[in-house]
Scaffold this motif. Structure first.
Motif, PDB file in Angstrom:
ATOM      1  N   GLU A   1       0.808  -1.226   0.000  1.00 13.35           N
ATOM      2  CA  GLU A   1       0.000   0.000   0.000  1.00 13.35           C
ATOM      3  C   GLU A   1       0.837   1.270   0.000  1.00 13.35           C
ATOM      4  OE1 GLU A   1      -3.377   0.342   2.515  1.00 13.35           O
ATOM      5  OE2 GLU A   1      -3.641  -1.832   2.698  1.00 13.35           O
ATOM      6  N   VAL A   2       2.068   1.185   0.485  1.00 10.31           N
ATOM      7  CA  VAL A   2       2.889   2.393   0.624  1.00 10.31           C
ATOM      8  C   VAL A   2       4.115   2.344  -0.282  1.00 10.31           C
ATOM      9  CG1 VAL A   2       3.920   3.931   2.352  1.00 10.31           C
ATOM     10  CG2 VAL A   2       2.081   2.421   3.028  1.00 10.31           C
ATOM     11  N   ASP A   3       4.277   1.239  -1.011  1.00 15.01           N
ATOM     12  CA  ASP A   3       5.397   1.088  -1.955  1.00 15.01           C
ATOM     13  C   ASP A   3       6.754   1.170  -1.284  1.00 15.01           C
ATOM     14  OD1 ASP A   3       3.625   0.815  -4.135  1.00 15.01           O
ATOM     15  OD2 ASP A   3       3.513   2.991  -4.382  1.00 15.01           O
ATOM     16  N   VAL A   4       6.859   0.660  -0.061  1.00 10.51           N
ATOM     17  CA  VAL A   4       8.162   0.597   0.610  1.00 10.51           C
ATOM     18  C   VAL A   4       8.942  -0.571   0.023  1.00 10.51           C
ATOM     19  CG1 VAL A   4       9.342   0.213   2.810  1.00 10.51           C
ATOM     20  CG2 VAL A   4       7.304   1.664   2.712  1.00 10.51           C
ATOM     21  N   GLU A   5      10.167  -0.303  -0.398  1.00  9.89           N
ATOM     22  CA  GLU A   5      11.006  -1.288  -1.075  1.00  9.89           C
ATOM     23  C   GLU A   5      12.467  -0.973  -0.771  1.00  9.89           C
ATOM     24  OE1 GLU A   5      10.111  -0.745  -5.195  1.00  9.89           O
ATOM     25  OE2 GLU A   5      10.985   1.262  -5.276  1.00  9.89           O
ATOM     26  N   PRO A   6      13.397  -1.823  -1.228  1.00  6.35           N
ATOM     27  CA  PRO A   6      14.809  -1.496  -1.011  1.00  6.35           C
ATOM     28  C   PRO A   6      15.143  -0.102  -1.525  1.00  6.35           C
ATOM     29  CG  PRO A   6      14.595  -3.752  -1.765  1.00  6.35           C
ATOM     30  CD  PRO A   6      13.222  -3.150  -1.844  1.00  6.35           C
ATOM     31  N   GLY A   7      15.795   0.676  -0.681  1.00  8.21           N
ATOM     32  CA  GLY A   7      16.142   2.053  -1.035  1.00  8.21           C
ATOM     33  C   GLY A   7      15.183   3.091  -0.500  1.00  8.21           C
ATOM     34  N   THR A   8      13.965   2.684  -0.096  1.00  3.02           N
ATOM     35  CA  THR A   8      13.022   3.629   0.500  1.00  3.02           C
ATOM     36  C   THR A   8      13.544   4.070   1.865  1.00  3.02           C
ATOM     37  OG1 THR A   8      11.159   2.538  -0.609  1.00  3.02           O
ATOM     38  CG2 THR A   8      10.633   3.988   1.235  1.00  3.02           C
ATOM     39  N   ARG A   9      13.445   5.361   2.119  1.00  2.00           N
ATOM     40  CA  ARG A   9      13.900   5.923   3.402  1.00  2.00           C
ATOM     41  C   ARG A   9      12.672   6.153   4.285  1.00  2.00           C
ATOM     42  NH1 ARG A   9      18.867   8.375   3.402  1.00  2.00           N
ATOM     43  NH2 ARG A   9      18.134  10.219   4.522  1.00  2.00           N
ATOM     44  N   VAL A  10      12.678   5.495   5.449  1.00  2.00           N
ATOM     45  CA  VAL A  10      11.522   5.518   6.350  1.00  2.00           C
ATOM     46  C   VAL A  10      11.934   6.069   7.707  1.00  2.00           C
ATOM     47  CG1 VAL A  10       9.696   4.151   7.431  1.00  2.00           C
ATOM     48  CG2 VAL A  10      10.577   3.478   5.178  1.00  2.00           C
ATOM     49  N   ALA A  11      11.232   7.089   8.171  1.00  2.00           N
ATOM     50  CA  ALA A  11      11.450   7.631   9.509  1.00  2.00           C
ATOM     51  C   ALA A  11      10.347   7.124  10.432  1.00  2.00           C
ATOM     52  CB  ALA A  11      11.446   9.156   9.488  1.00  2.00           C
ATOM     53  N   ALA A  12      10.697   6.871  11.687  1.00  2.00           N
ATOM     54  CA  ALA A  12       9.724   6.381  12.666  1.00  2.00           C
ATOM     55  C   ALA A  12       9.641   7.328  13.846  1.00  2.00           C
ATOM     56  CB  ALA A  12      10.111   4.979  13.136  1.00  2.00           C
TER      57      ALA A  12
END
Length: 248
Positions: free
Chosen positions: A61-72
């Motif tokens: 749903e969010v297109d998170v994949e290798p290389g995506t930068r995610v902050a928590a």
């Protein structure tokens, strides 16, 4: 079934692996919120199921994949455990600065900060004990509690996650794991230990010591937030939860 994951999830497999197999039914994360009186306990299997659901949501749903930068922007909470492991299951990189992220995961208290960061997508966490969503969210925001429940509790990556790829602020998965194991040794966390901690996860050191070192060592965690400051309460909790080691 020993694992709900397919092969090739380097950091997630390394951190969750010790809690699966024969150890899967045992408590892995026990979360106390002393402000609300909530207690939630997840076994290794349940933690893995939640991680898989979260990973499927982030990828599909969010297109998170290798290389995506995610902050928590999330507190020390059992859902944060699943969310972080899900990020690494997708091969994405955890980053500290939401302004440089493609996706931001945020609780209700920091939703405004997440939206102001200008990320492509914000995933909002209600962290509600009963699983209720936030509702009335702005466009482009995904309500984690509402959406995660429809996703499967098995996750197989489209491609293996490279342990040499960036996993946390430029450090590779191999480096993150090595640092977690080093801190576990320094803190005296051993396999099978039951660790009571009130360490927050809002800093790199807090996250590494308070969560990753525990998982990397093959220990289990009793996490307390909003502690009332009564030592006797924590003493009783340590006894009832059969704690063998206490952190800050």
């Amino acid at each position: 079934m020993d694992t709900v994951f397919g092969s090739g999830l380097f950091l997630t497999d390394a951190l969750l692996g010790p809690a699966l197999g024969a150890a899967a039914p045992r408590p892995l994360v026990t979360h106390y919120d002393d402000a609300t009186g909530e207690r939630t306990e997840l076994s290794g299997t349940t933690t893995a199921n939640w991680t898989a659901k979260a990973a499927n949501l982030l990828r599909d749903e969010v297109d998170v994949e290798p290389g995506t930068r995610v902050a928590a922007l999330l507190p020390a909470h059992w859902q944060t455990v699943a969310a972080l492991l899900a990020v690494w299951s997708c091969g994405a990189e955890l980053v500290s600065d939401p302004a440089g992220a493609d996706v931001v995961l945020a609780d209700a208290a920091r939703l405004d900060v997440a939206l102001a960061a200008g990320a492509g997508t914000v995933v909002a966490f209600s962290l509600d004990f009963f699983g209720r969503g936030l509702g009335d969210l702005p466009g482009g925001t995904v309500d984690f509690a509402t959406e995660v429940r429809v996703h499967g509790d098995e996750f197989v990556p489209w491609d293996p996650v490279d342990g040499a790829a960036p996993a946390w602020d430029g450090a590779s998965g191999e480096q993150v794991l090595a640092a977690a194991r080093e801190r576990a040794d320094a803190l005296g966390i051993t396999a099978g230990a039951r660790v009571l901690s009130s360490t927050g996860w809002d800093s790199a050191n807090g996250l590494r010591d308070g969560l990753l070192a525990v998982l990397a060592a093959g220990a289990s965690l009793v996490q307390t937030v909003n502690a009332a400051g009564d030592p006797a309460t924590l003493d009783r909790r340590a006894e009832s939860e059969r704690v063998t080691l206490r952190l800050g």
